[in-house]
Design a protein around this motif. Structure first.
Motif, PDB file in Angstrom:
ATOM      1  N   LEU A  26       0.855  -1.145   0.049  1.00  0.00           N
ATOM      2  CA  LEU A  26      -0.020  -0.003   0.059  1.00  0.00           C
ATOM      3  C   LEU A  26       0.723   0.991  -0.084  1.00  0.00           C
ATOM      4  O   LEU A  26       0.452   2.391  -0.455  1.00  0.00           O
ATOM      5  N   HIS A  31       3.693  -4.724  -6.226  1.00  0.00           N
ATOM      6  CA  HIS A  31       4.169  -5.971  -5.676  1.00  0.00           C
ATOM      7  C   HIS A  31       5.615  -6.106  -5.467  1.00  0.00           C
ATOM      8  O   HIS A  31       6.346  -6.431  -4.545  1.00  0.00           O
ATOM      9  N   ALA A  85      -1.754   2.549 -11.966  1.00  0.00           N
ATOM     10  CA  ALA A  85      -2.912   2.817 -11.363  1.00  0.00           C
ATOM     11  C   ALA A  85      -3.659   1.489 -11.423  1.00  0.00           C
ATOM     12  O   ALA A  85      -4.421   1.034 -10.417  1.00  0.00           O
ATOM     13  N   HIS A 103     -13.338   0.924  -5.392  1.00  0.00           N
ATOM     14  CA  HIS A 103     -12.185   0.734  -4.609  1.00  0.00           C
ATOM     15  C   HIS A 103     -11.206   0.992  -5.605  1.00  0.00           C
ATOM     16  O   HIS A 103      -9.987   1.709  -5.351  1.00  0.00           O
ATOM     17  N   ASP A 104     -11.267   0.584  -6.911  1.00  0.00           N
ATOM     18  CA  ASP A 104     -10.117   0.653  -7.981  1.00  0.00           C
ATOM     19  C   ASP A 104     -10.227   2.091  -8.143  1.00  0.00           C
ATOM     20  O   ASP A 104      -8.993   2.635  -8.583  1.00  0.00           O
ATOM     21  N   LEU A 106     -10.517   4.460  -6.121  1.00  0.00           N
ATOM     22  CA  LEU A 106      -9.799   5.350  -5.030  1.00  0.00           C
ATOM     23  C   LEU A 106      -8.376   4.767  -5.163  1.00  0.00           C
ATOM     24  O   LEU A 106      -7.474   5.707  -4.613  1.00  0.00           O
ATOM     25  N   TRP A 107      -8.131   3.568  -5.376  1.00  0.00           N
ATOM     26  CA  TRP A 107      -6.954   3.051  -5.555  1.00  0.00           C
ATOM     27  C   TRP A 107      -6.114   3.969  -6.503  1.00  0.00           C
ATOM     28  O   TRP A 107      -4.783   4.599  -6.262  1.00  0.00           O
ATOM     29  N   LEU A 110      -5.255   7.447  -4.842  1.00  0.00           N
ATOM     30  CA  LEU A 110      -4.177   7.479  -3.832  1.00  0.00           C
ATOM     31  C   LEU A 110      -2.879   7.133  -4.892  1.00  0.00           C
ATOM     32  O   LEU A 110      -1.923   7.826  -4.264  1.00  0.00           O
TER      33      LEU A 110
ATOM     34  N   VAL B   7     -15.071   3.980   3.032  1.00  0.00           N
ATOM     35  CA  VAL B   7     -14.750   3.507   1.905  1.00  0.00           C
ATOM     36  C   VAL B   7     -13.227   3.434   1.644  1.00  0.00           C
ATOM     37  O   VAL B   7     -12.528   2.459   1.066  1.00  0.00           O
ATOM     38  N   LEU B   8     -12.551   4.376   2.317  1.00  0.00           N
ATOM     39  CA  LEU B   8     -11.035   4.230   1.903  1.00  0.00           C
ATOM     40  C   LEU B   8     -10.511   2.994   2.775  1.00  0.00           C
ATOM     41  O   LEU B   8      -9.573   2.338   2.404  1.00  0.00           O
ATOM     42  N   ALA B  11     -11.399  -0.068   1.005  1.00  0.00           N
ATOM     43  CA  ALA B  11     -10.622  -0.129  -0.269  1.00  0.00           C
ATOM     44  C   ALA B  11      -9.115  -0.388  -0.045  1.00  0.00           C
ATOM     45  O   ALA B  11      -8.541  -1.431  -0.655  1.00  0.00           O
ATOM     46  N   LEU B  12      -8.548  -0.002   0.887  1.00  0.00           N
ATOM     47  CA  LEU B  12      -7.257  -0.362   1.389  1.00  0.00           C
ATOM     48  C   LEU B  12      -7.233  -1.810   1.913  1.00  0.00           C
ATOM     49  O   LEU B  12      -6.296  -2.376   1.404  1.00  0.00           O
ATOM     50  N   ALA B  14      -9.235  -4.212   0.858  1.00  0.00           N
ATOM     51  CA  ALA B  14      -9.510  -5.065  -0.096  1.00  0.00           C
ATOM     52  C   ALA B  14      -8.376  -5.039  -1.127  1.00  0.00           C
ATOM     53  O   ALA B  14      -7.892  -6.305  -1.569  1.00  0.00           O
ATOM     54  N   ARG B  15      -7.559  -3.946  -1.353  1.00  0.00           N
ATOM     55  CA  ARG B  15      -6.487  -4.149  -2.224  1.00  0.00           C
ATOM     56  C   ARG B  15      -5.401  -4.949  -1.651  1.00  0.00           C
ATOM     57  O   ARG B  15      -4.565  -5.658  -2.268  1.00  0.00           O
ATOM     58  N   ILE B  19      -2.372  -9.300  -2.140  1.00  0.00           N
ATOM     59  CA  ILE B  19      -0.825  -9.547  -2.143  1.00  0.00           C
ATOM     60  C   ILE B  19      -0.850 -11.103  -1.099  1.00  0.00           C
ATOM     61  O   ILE B  19      -1.353 -11.449  -0.192  1.00  0.00           O
TER      62      ILE B  19
END
Lengths: 176, 372
Positions: A26, A31, A85, A103-104, A106-107, A110, B7-8, B11-12, B14-15, B19
């Motif tokens: 994050l 990765h 992205a 979520h995508d 937002l990612w 970020l 949501v943040l 999202a974090l 979930a992302r 990994i």
């Protein structure tokens, strides 16, 4: 490092690597970069292991090493930071809820954020650290954590991809 | 509708689930650590190779094992072999031990900054680095140094901070010193650094003074150890690399530094509101300079952040003395002095007055705001 210390260190690494790898991901957005960051963090922690007396505070120590290593790596590259992205590798998204595209989005937002602000958001909203704990990890004052977090959230609110999203309630001046 | 922070967070998490951890996270750590140590050692030994290669063999030193003293009496060494400079177990400030450690610590402008900030509070004194390293996890450069000139030789430890040089240790250099011991604050626990001659063979530490345990040395003559809360009976021993090894120093370990700043923090002594009506700043500069003019200082009130440093520049035709907090400093005519410590290390939040006889015992004001 003597044998007993090596065993303790090995146990700690085995126990904490999965969670810390996710945090590293994050922070870096990739990765491979996350693996490198975690490896660097473990090497630095290994070298300092004998000096760490308070084993109960190792988590905070390791997070701080990771954030510092992330900063050092960014400074060495001396390039405008950018992340993909969409992560080009890894398994397909497991998140198939209706929020997966949000979520995508937002990612991606970020990814466009300054490193320091992203770090604050990851520590506060993923690691769920308090403001004081975040300040310790980032080696800044609590006031700086508050202002950095506030500016980061304001950036997200103003992001073109999120501003008009009906799924988000974004009252003006809302702060967490 | 969903709040942004929820949501943040979602999202974090979930992302992050994408990994997969490595099956063997330890693989490469030991090798990487050894490579890192080797790189540092190569860098430091390359820098000091000329001097170390010419080190003379010393006769075994006599030892004065006086536990109340920090130094040991060492007799004069045998004359060195022709063409080789002598290396003494004692630190000669005029010809200090060669620099050891990470040369990168002195780069990026660090050494000139350390020297400038040191001379600001020790006029006429020049700092010479002895050992440098990168302290983790703060990732700050730290340097052990000796200084000559000025009122007399001194030694200390300096580090970098957001506000510039921060002198963690600063004391006179005792004659015939063969080991420098400094208790330093640490991120997790206080730590002891021991710097002795390059000819040192082994540095050991004895908790409660019972059994000496050898400490690992990143370079010859340097060792670190964590300090417990009570070091009243702990001891340090330094042995040279002769055969058999002789003790060149044995003495008590210093006390762990107190938590927080080592100096008293002065409470506010200024007016509740600035006399000038407004305070300039705060700025983003690391150092805030207040100019002492003949008529009024400039600015008359400065708004400072906790990690900023304070500098005083005199435009006066005569030397003056200023008092800020518990510190009294002399400012030569036309010169600038800089307090190397962050203002929050010696001033509590609030209004402070920099007292100066040039302004009828009053002077410029400082507003220290901890929230900025």
């Amino acid at each position: 490092m003597d044998l007993e210390a090596r065993v303790l260190f090995g146990s700690y690494v085995a126990a904490r690597s999965p969670a810390l790898l996710r945090t590293a991901y994050l922070l870096t957005g990739g990765h491979a970069e996350a693996e490198d960051l975690l490896q660097t963090t473990w090497i630095r922690t290994y070298l300092a292991w004998d000096r760490i007396r308070d084993r109960g505070a190792v988590d905070g120590y390791v997070r701080r090493v990771m954030v510092n290593a992330s900063t050092s790596s960014w400074r060495r590259r001396r390039i405008q930071e950018s992340m993909c992205a969409i992560v080009p590798e890894g398994p397909p998204s497991r998140d198939r809820t209706a929020d997966s595209d949000l979520h995508d989005v937002l990612w991606s937002a970020l990814a466009r954020m300054p490193r320091r602000q992203r770090t604050a958001l990851v520590l506060r909203f993923y690691e769920d650290l308090t403001e004081a704990e975040t300040a310790h990890v980032m080696a800044v004052s609590i006031g700086t954590v508050k202002s950095t977090t506030s500016r980061a959230l304001a950036l997200l609110r103003q992001d073109p991809s999120l501003r008009d999203d009906p799924r988000l309630s974004l009252p003006d001046g809302a702060l967490t | 509708m969903t709040d942004l922070d929820e949501v943040l967070r979602s999202a974090l998490h979930a992302r992050a689930l994408h990994i997969d951890p490595s099956p063997d996270p330890l693989r490469g750590v030991d090798r990487g650590a050894r490579r890192r140590r080797r790189t540092r050692l190569i860098a430091s030994t390359t820098a000091g190779a000329c001097t170390l290669a010419g080190a003379a063999l010393l006769a075994p030193a006599l030892v004065a094992l006086n536990h109340s003293q920090r130094t040991a009496v060492v007799p004069a060494a045998r004359p060195p072999a022709a063409g080789r400079p002598p290396t003494s177990a004692q630190l000669d400030p005029g010809h200090p031990w060669p620099y050891r450690g990470d040369p990168a610590v002195l780069s990026h402008g660090n050494l000139p900054t350390f020297r400038r900030d040191w001379e600001a509070t020790h006029p006429g004194s020049t700092l010479t680095p002895l050992f440098g390293y990168l302290y983790e996890p703060s990732h700050r450069d730290e340097v052990v140094f000796v200084a000559t000139g000025g009122p007399g030789p001194r030694w200390g430890v300096v580090t970098t901070s957001e506000a510039g040089s921060l002198f963690l240790h600063d004391q006179p250099l005792t004659a015939a010193t063969s080991a420098l011991l400094a208790a330093l604050p640490g991120d997790e626990v206080s730590r002891l650094i021991i710097v002795a001659a390059p000819s040192t063979g082994q540095i050991s530490y004895a908790p409660v003074g019972v059994t000496f345990h050898p400490l690992s040395s990143p370079v010859p003559g340097v060792a670190f150890t964590a300090l417990g809360r009570d070091t009243a009976h702990d001891a340090v021993r330094v042995r040279n690399n002769a055969t058999p090894p002789a003790t060149v120093f044995q003495g008590p370990a210093p006390d762990a530094p107190p938590r927080g700043t080592p100096h008293a923090i002065a409470p506010p002594d200024g007016p509740a509101t600035p006399t000038a009506g407004i305070c300039a700043g705060p700025t983003t500069a690391t150092t805030v300079t207040i100019v002492l003019n003949t008529d009024t200082p400039n600015p008359r009130c400065a708004h400072l952040r906790p990690m900023q440093r304070l500098a005083i520049r005199s435009q006066l035709s005569h030397a003056t003395t200023i008092t800020v907090g518990h510190r009294t400093l002399s400012v030569p005519a036309g010169r600038t002095i800089q307090i190397p410590d962050a203002v929050s290390s010696y001033l509590a939040p609030g209004h402070h007055t920099i007292h100066s006889p040039s302004y009828n015992r009053s002077g410029p004001e400082i507003l220290l705001d901890p929230n900025r």
